[in-house]
Design a protein around this motif. Structure first.
Motif, PDB file in Angstrom:
ATOM      1  N   PRO A   1       0.582  -1.349   0.056  1.00 35.74           N
ATOM      2  CA  PRO A   1      -0.126   0.035   0.047  1.00 35.74           C
ATOM      3  C   PRO A   1       0.748   1.273   0.065  1.00 35.74           C
ATOM      4  CG  PRO A   1       0.036  -0.995   2.304  1.00 35.74           C
ATOM      5  CD  PRO A   1       0.685  -1.938   1.348  1.00 35.74           C
ATOM      6  N   PRO A   2       0.219   2.390  -0.488  1.00 35.42           N
ATOM      7  CA  PRO A   2       1.290   3.567  -0.525  1.00 35.42           C
ATOM      8  C   PRO A   2       1.560   4.027   1.110  1.00 35.42           C
ATOM      9  CG  PRO A   2      -1.230   4.235  -1.019  1.00 35.42           C
ATOM     10  CD  PRO A   2      -0.917   2.532  -1.120  1.00 35.42           C
ATOM     11  N   GLY A   3       2.371   5.064   1.187  1.00 37.98           N
ATOM     12  CA  GLY A   3       2.984   5.483   2.263  1.00 37.98           C
ATOM     13  C   GLY A   3       3.659   4.807   3.286  1.00 37.98           C
ATOM     14  N   VAL A   4       4.170   3.358   2.835  1.00 31.04           N
ATOM     15  CA  VAL A   4       5.004   2.810   3.559  1.00 31.04           C
ATOM     16  C   VAL A   4       6.337   3.105   3.936  1.00 31.04           C
ATOM     17  CG1 VAL A   4       3.588   0.619   3.193  1.00 31.04           C
ATOM     18  CG2 VAL A   4       5.601   1.022   2.067  1.00 31.04           C
ATOM     19  N   PHE A   5       6.907   3.896   3.037  1.00 31.30           N
ATOM     20  CA  PHE A   5       8.210   4.530   3.119  1.00 31.30           C
ATOM     21  C   PHE A   5       8.336   5.995   3.576  1.00 31.30           C
ATOM     22  CE2 PHE A   5       8.645   0.936   0.015  1.00 31.30           C
ATOM     23  CZ  PHE A   5       9.779   0.136   0.559  1.00 31.30           C
ATOM     24  N   ALA A   6       9.095   6.495   4.243  1.00 29.57           N
ATOM     25  CA  ALA A   6       9.532   7.761   4.677  1.00 29.57           C
ATOM     26  C   ALA A   6      10.107   8.444   3.214  1.00 29.57           C
ATOM     27  CB  ALA A   6      10.258   7.862   5.656  1.00 29.57           C
ATOM     28  N   ALA A   7      10.093   9.869   3.278  1.00 31.89           N
ATOM     29  CA  ALA A   7      10.640  10.713   2.196  1.00 31.89           C
ATOM     30  C   ALA A   7      12.022  10.501   2.310  1.00 31.89           C
ATOM     31  CB  ALA A   7      10.255  12.023   2.377  1.00 31.89           C
ATOM     32  N   ALA A   8      12.744  10.687   1.256  1.00 30.50           N
ATOM     33  CA  ALA A   8      14.107  10.814   1.028  1.00 30.50           C
ATOM     34  C   ALA A   8      14.806  11.545   2.086  1.00 30.50           C
ATOM     35  CB  ALA A   8      14.680  11.384  -0.336  1.00 30.50           C
ATOM     36  N   GLY A   9      15.763  11.325   2.745  1.00 26.75           N
ATOM     37  CA  GLY A   9      16.504  12.181   3.761  1.00 26.75           C
ATOM     38  C   GLY A   9      15.790  12.172   5.054  1.00 26.75           C
ATOM     39  N   ALA A  10      14.928  11.128   5.216  1.00 24.39           N
ATOM     40  CA  ALA A  10      14.392  11.079   6.476  1.00 24.39           C
ATOM     41  C   ALA A  10      15.286  10.878   7.712  1.00 24.39           C
ATOM     42  CB  ALA A  10      13.305  10.216   6.553  1.00 24.39           C
ATOM     43  N   LYS A  11      15.076  11.300   8.848  1.00 24.31           N
ATOM     44  CA  LYS A  11      15.941  11.012   9.862  1.00 24.31           C
ATOM     45  C   LYS A  11      15.316  10.451  11.312  1.00 24.31           C
ATOM     46  CE  LYS A  11      19.412  12.782   7.770  1.00 24.31           C
ATOM     47  NZ  LYS A  11      20.679  12.096   7.207  1.00 24.31           N
ATOM     48  N   LEU A  12      15.976   9.675  11.792  1.00 28.04           N
ATOM     49  CA  LEU A  12      15.324   8.833  13.138  1.00 28.04           C
ATOM     50  C   LEU A  12      16.163   9.142  14.145  1.00 28.04           C
ATOM     51  CD1 LEU A  12      14.377   5.457  11.665  1.00 28.04           C
ATOM     52  CD2 LEU A  12      12.932   7.347  12.328  1.00 28.04           C
ATOM     53  N   GLY A  13      15.762   8.942  15.410  1.00 27.43           N
ATOM     54  CA  GLY A  13      16.585   8.888  16.669  1.00 27.43           C
ATOM     55  C   GLY A  13      15.607   8.476  17.795  1.00 27.43           C
ATOM     56  N   VAL A  14      14.967   7.294  17.504  1.00 25.84           N
ATOM     57  CA  VAL A  14      14.068   6.604  18.574  1.00 25.84           C
ATOM     58  C   VAL A  14      14.796   5.891  19.572  1.00 25.84           C
ATOM     59  CG1 VAL A  14      12.056   5.157  18.666  1.00 25.84           C
ATOM     60  CG2 VAL A  14      12.320   6.610  16.266  1.00 25.84           C
ATOM     61  N   LYS A  15      14.473   6.324  20.501  1.00 26.30           N
ATOM     62  CA  LYS A  15      15.019   5.571  21.724  1.00 26.30           C
ATOM     63  C   LYS A  15      14.589   4.287  22.249  1.00 26.30           C
ATOM     64  CE  LYS A  15      16.842   6.383  26.628  1.00 26.30           C
ATOM     65  NZ  LYS A  15      18.216   6.087  26.267  1.00 26.30           N
TER      66      LYS A  15
ATOM     67  N   LEU B   1      17.412   3.651  17.752  1.00 23.39           N
ATOM     68  CA  LEU B   1      17.317   3.157  16.388  1.00 23.39           C
ATOM     69  C   LEU B   1      17.411   4.459  15.371  1.00 23.39           C
ATOM     70  CD1 LEU B   1      16.017   0.880  14.252  1.00 23.39           C
ATOM     71  CD2 LEU B   1      13.850   1.752  14.433  1.00 23.39           C
ATOM     72  N   ILE B   2      18.521   4.447  14.702  1.00 18.34           N
ATOM     73  CA  ILE B   2      18.697   5.649  13.822  1.00 18.34           C
ATOM     74  C   ILE B   2      18.974   5.297  12.418  1.00 18.34           C
ATOM     75  CG2 ILE B   2      20.207   6.532  15.867  1.00 18.34           C
ATOM     76  CD1 ILE B   2      22.724   5.888  14.454  1.00 18.34           C
ATOM     77  N   THR B   3      19.084   6.448  11.524  1.00 20.59           N
ATOM     78  CA  THR B   3      19.316   6.359   9.986  1.00 20.59           C
ATOM     79  C   THR B   3      20.664   6.083   9.697  1.00 20.59           C
ATOM     80  OG1 THR B   3      18.915   8.504   9.978  1.00 20.59           O
ATOM     81  CG2 THR B   3      17.030   7.241   9.524  1.00 20.59           C
ATOM     82  N   HIS B   4      20.971   5.287   8.685  1.00 19.22           N
ATOM     83  CA  HIS B   4      22.318   5.259   8.229  1.00 19.22           C
ATOM     84  C   HIS B   4      21.932   5.867   6.520  1.00 19.22           C
ATOM     85  CE1 HIS B   4      26.165   3.706   6.946  1.00 19.22           C
ATOM     86  NE2 HIS B   4      25.555   3.161   5.709  1.00 19.22           N
ATOM     87  N   ASP B   5      22.778   6.929   6.606  1.00 26.36           N
ATOM     88  CA  ASP B   5      22.522   7.791   5.139  1.00 26.36           C
ATOM     89  C   ASP B   5      23.155   7.306   4.190  1.00 26.36           C
ATOM     90  OD1 ASP B   5      21.571   9.723   3.431  1.00 26.36           O
ATOM     91  OD2 ASP B   5      22.980  11.483   4.374  1.00 26.36           O
ATOM     92  N   LEU B   6      22.428   6.868   2.823  1.00 25.77           N
ATOM     93  CA  LEU B   6      22.915   6.603   1.722  1.00 25.77           C
ATOM     94  C   LEU B   6      22.716   7.663   0.530  1.00 25.77           C
ATOM     95  CD1 LEU B   6      21.741   2.948   1.812  1.00 25.77           C
ATOM     96  CD2 LEU B   6      24.130   3.494   2.143  1.00 25.77           C
ATOM     97  N   SER B   7      22.393   8.837   1.121  1.00 23.12           N
ATOM     98  CA  SER B   7      22.031   9.687  -0.120  1.00 23.12           C
ATOM     99  C   SER B   7      23.081   9.897  -1.074  1.00 23.12           C
ATOM    100  CB  SER B   7      21.591  11.013   0.499  1.00 23.12           C
ATOM    101  OG  SER B   7      22.283  11.402   1.595  1.00 23.12           O
ATOM    102  N   SER B   8      24.109  10.032  -0.480  1.00 26.66           N
ATOM    103  CA  SER B   8      25.422  10.357  -1.349  1.00 26.66           C
ATOM    104  C   SER B   8      25.620   9.278  -2.321  1.00 26.66           C
ATOM    105  CB  SER B   8      26.698  10.709  -0.362  1.00 26.66           C
ATOM    106  OG  SER B   8      26.982   9.479   0.286  1.00 26.66           O
TER     107      SER B   8
END
Length: 916
Positions: free
Chosen positions: A91-105, A407-414
């Motif tokens: 279904p639509p909306g299962v992914f966050a936008a490009a560049g999204a950041k997390l910092g969930v404890k 739980l954080i993000t690992h950035d692959l944008s570059s």
């Protein structure tokens, strides 16, 4: 003539069809459409004699491999199972936008232990299908809890408390975050917790404690394994829905769920049954199968989020990634991962899946650590210190990973941005061209000609000098490849046409072009082996031919095949556009079957029953002439063209510029023979013709100095494309090598992974082959036929043409058939008809001779077989659906060959490195 149908050209299926006779698909592996399967059946019919279903020689099918030939491994997609799997997207909306950041404890629920301890603690729980939710924490005992987070909105949905699962790893989160299900370590139930209700729900009781699978298949299904059965429950009422027998499957062998949750994939590892079985969870039935018998162990499977692709990771010393098209069940890609083995091997006790797609449907996360580009075949990034907990793709360029207590993000944008930029720029380039308006055609001064029997005056011009092409071939990108053309000049230029989406055919054989599909050419330098600048084409433009000097291409339109455009390669500008046969009634008679450049100023075209020479740009016709439907064939200097008459009995050589007949060739004296192909030798004064007949055909070699027959050879094979390869050999349909001096088929070639090319700038046979080790690359190359090794094998076998029956000899008839309704003495009628046909070819019908034609009834009609000294050497079935006329109008074989004569002395496979 060009026949617009889809041909399978793949690792699974061998094909002799040349690229101009079919619609291509990605990646050299095509899906047969309904119309193409219908056309295939019609192509096998024996015209006017009823429908042929099978032709055999010596008791085996005529295309069987010779003894001792290299065997070709074929992918078995479960022939016993009809592929009914449909695309099932997330279904639509299962992914966050490009560049999204997390910092969930993450909840602090005791110290983090060593890997062997943490491997039993499901601190991070993602759903089995693409989802924006995650469960963080533990429910090993009732004092512990889990937080349910929405990673797109970065909001906590709720908590899971008051359930005790122990050290069980059989736990699942629904993709909408509403439910958590798990099997307590020692209990025979599935506990369910309603996150939004904030309480435990009624459990599902199991027959035992051995269940090793529970998962949510989308938000509307819960699946669980119980006593070797897969039970499907509806959600949110958790009522039984279907039960699927799993046989010997074990959850530990591996499984996956489609992105929308409709299908379940069970990985089976047992011997002959090794492979993937795909079940429709709603129907409770199998929907498709992929055999992996003899393949390395399957380590994981994953559907892309758009539901279009199914990826499978194979292990062993040489790990491999394979991708299937979900819509068709056909292989779409194959990638050798050997050199990346250490970079994609997961950390020991890793809790996540082995394979996951990014939302661009191009990149994959392998082993929770390696980011792989399935288009370029490259590993783009690697997590140097991957955690034991699952790593998840949460956006087009971000991974969710655990670092310490977050739980954080690992950035692959570059890494991924550069790829996106290249693709975007390519899209802009390829969408620019627009087809020019057509100009009216002018036939007012065209000479209206007819084919004539005239005195032989053929005078061929000097042929072009063969180029010195690169020996290794030219590497080109993998993709939805349609066809290739090679220029016939010292420039050594070639073109391969691509589409961004694979073309299929509709019920009328016309190409279907999906909206937004881009068309372009890859330009190749055959002398240096380099790929030059791509040439964009107007959308819907299908490549027909390239000018001798390589500066122009001719295309026709996919939406009707009735329009031609001549484009300059350098800048894509229009040099001419016309609808050459719009003077005919709308429909097939307007379709252009053939268009070739005589030079950069003149274009020769053909439609049903006629051929026309046009001035490019002015659209003035110089002449028009009635012809048969054999593809016209240019002489090497393009000053003559060979065509057949409407009856397909004679070949006429015409002056290409004037259309006047300069000579006539008779390809066969046998009644019922039909001309199918011809070929000018690229250097000598020789001309070859080929006919087809029941049980084979006739090859003749003509001396162009005087029009006399130098050689006539009866063959157990025929074809529609013929090419000289040396002075003593011709190649039929890219497969059968015939030696003129030996008067027989001497060798066979197969192209299991590619596409034959009709053109040859250097007297070698050219083709396009897929690289089975690198799915992102194809190779265009030419090979000498036969090579030195094959010449030695042929010499050792010493095959010679031998006929067991020919005109001037005798045959016996053995006819035992029942009378059809309303007919008497049918067997006698059949005998009389066959006797008359044999006598007309100077073959006597008597008893007591070595060769007998036997006719018998069978379940669908009749079977005819030739026997030599009582042993079968040829067999042919006639479909009786058309009634008795199918047998009475049948043209019997006038030539007979020893069993296996069509096999020659051996077989070679064509590949990226030449012959094998």
């Amino acid at each position: 003539m060009v026949d617009h149908q889809s041909h399978l050209i793949s690792r699974d299926t061998q094909v002799a069809d040349f690229n101009r006779d079919g619609i291509g698909s990605h990646p050299l592996a095509q899906v047969r459409t309904k119309s193409s399967r219908k056309k295939d059946k019609e192509d096998d019919d024996d015209s006017g004699t009823g429908k042929e279903t099978k032709t055999q020689t010596g008791g085996s099918t005529s295309d069987s491999e010779p003894e001792g030939a290299d065997s070709i491994e074929k992918q078995d997609l479960g022939p016993q199972v009809v592929w009914t799997v449909k695309v099932d997207p997330a279904p639509p909306g299962v992914f966050a936008a490009a560049g999204a950041k997390l910092g969930v404890k993450m909840p602090s629920l005791g110290a983090i232990g060593p890997d062997f301890v943490e491997s039993t603690r499901m601190r991070v729980l993602f759903p089995a299908t693409p989802s924006r939710f995650v469960a963080l924490g533990l429910n090993d005992d009732k004092k512990q809890y889990r937080d349910i987070w929405n990673l797109v909105d970065k909001k906590k949905l709720g908590q899971v408390r008051n359930i005790e699962l122990g050290s069980s790893k059989i736990q699942a989160l629904s993709p909408d975050g509403s439910y958590l299900a798990g099997k307590p370590q020692w209990d025979n139930v599935i506990s369910i917790y309603g996150v939004t209700q904030n309480r435990p729900l009624s459990p599902i009781r199991l027959s035992g404690t051995a269940s090793k699978l529970v998962a949510f298949a989308g938000k509307s299904r819960l699946i669980l394994e119980d006593s070797k059965e897969l039970h499907v429950y509806s959600v949110p009422d958790f009522k039984p829905k279907t039960v699927i027998e799993l046989g010997g499957w074990k959850a530990d062998d591996g499984w996956a769920v489609s992105a929308g949750g409709k299908y379940f994939v069970a990985v089976t590892r047992a011997g002959a049954a090794a492979g993937l079985k795909i079940f429709d969870l709603d129907a409770g039935a199998i929907a498709g199968g992929i055999s992996l018998k003899g393949e390395p162990e399957c380590l994981g499977a994953a559907f892309s989020s758009d539901g279009q692709q199914l990826a499978v990771l194979l292990g062993g010393e040489s790990p491999e990634l394979r991708v299937w098209q979900v819509k068709t069940g056909e292989v779409a890609g194959q990638f050798d991962l050997t050199k990346f083995a250490s970079q994609i091997k997961p950390r020991e006790n890793y809790q996540g899946g082995r394979l996951e797609w990014f939302p661009d449907q191009r990149h994959l996360l392998i082993g929770g650590k390696g980011v792989y580009d399935s288009r370029d075949g490259k590993l783009l990034s690697e997590l140097k210190s991957p955690p034991i907990y699952p790593v998840r793709v949460i956006s087009p360029d971000q991974l969710a990973v655990v670092a310490k207590d977050q739980l954080i993000t690992h950035d692959l944008s570059s890494v991924l941005k550069a790829k996106t930029a290249v693709s975007t720029e390519l899209t802009k380039t390829e969408e620019k061209p627009v087809a020019a308006p057509t100009k009216p055609v002018d036939r007012s001064e065209a000479a209206q000609l007819t084919l004539e029997d005239v005195e032989w005056t053929v005078k061929l011009g000097k042929p072009p000098v063969p180029i010195q092409a690169v020996g290794r071939g030219v590497e080109i990108p993998a993709g939805a490849l349609f066809m290739g053309c090679l220029s016939q000049s010292q420039h050594g230029i070639g073109f391969v046409m691509y589409t961004s989406e694979a073309l299929t055919a509709d019920e009328n054989g016309l190409p279907i072009v999906e909206p937004g599909t881009r068309f372009w050419l890859e330009r190749l330098d055959l002398k240096t082996g380099s790929k030059q600048k791509s040439v964009p084409l107007p959308s819907g433009s299908i490549l027909m031919s390239v000018s001798p000097d390589g500066t122009l291409v001719c295309t026709h339109n996919a939406d009707g095949l009735d329009r031609l455009d001549v484009l300059a390669v350098r800048d894509g500008s229009s040099k001419g556009s016309l609808e050459p046969y719009h003077d005919a009634p709308p429909g097939p008679e307007q379709q252009v079957h053939y268009a070739e450049f005589l030079d950069s100023l003149l274009l020769l075209t053909a439609a049903t029953g006629r051929m026309t020479l046009w001035d490019i740009g002015t659209n003035k016709a110089r002449y028009e002439i009635e012809i048969g439907d054999m593809r016209p064939e240019f002489s090497p200097a393009r000053d003559h063209v060979a065509v057949t008459d409407a009856a397909h009995r004679l070949i006429y050589l015409l002056d290409a510029k004037t259309g006047k007949t300069t000579g006539t060739v008779t390809p066969s004296d046998v009644s019922g023979d039909r001309v199918t192909a011809c070929s000018f030798h690229p250097e000598s004064r020789l001309f070859a013709t080929l006919t087809e007949r029941t049980g084979g055909g006739e090859l003749r070699v003509i001396d162009l100095d005087n029009g006399q027959v130098k050689k006539q050879i009866s063959l157990p094979v025929s074809g529609s494309v013929m090419q000289w390869v040396g002075l003593d050999y011709v190649l039929i349909d890219g497969e059968k090598l015939v030696c003129i001096s030996r008067e027989c088929v001497v060798w066979n070639y197969s192209l299991p992974d590619g596409m034959h090319l009709r053109d040859s700038p250097d007297q070698r046979h050219w083709y396009i082959a897929a690289d089975t080790a690198r799915s992102n690359v194809y190779t265009v190359r030419g090979v000498d036929m036969p090579d030195e090794g094959v010449v030695q094998r042929i010499g050792a076998a010493n095959p010679r043409g031998k006929l067991l029956l020919r005109p001037g000899q005798a045959i016996a008839l053995d006819i035992q058939v029942d009378n059809p309704d309303g007919m008497d003495d049918f067997a006698e009628q059949v005998k009389n008809v066959l006797t008359d046909r044999y006598l007309s070819s100077k073959i006597k019908v008597v008893s007591g001779v070595p060769v007998t034609l036997k006719v018998r009834d069978n379940d669908s009609g009749w079977n005819l077989s030739l026997l030599h000294d009582g042993k079968p050497i040829w067999s042919h079935d006639i479909d009786g659906e058309a009634g008795p006329s199918a047998l009475l109008e049948f043209e019997p074989p006038k030539h007979a060959f020893p069993a296996g004569a069509e096999k020659g002395a051996g077989q070679s496979a064509l590949g990226i490195r030449g012959t094998k």
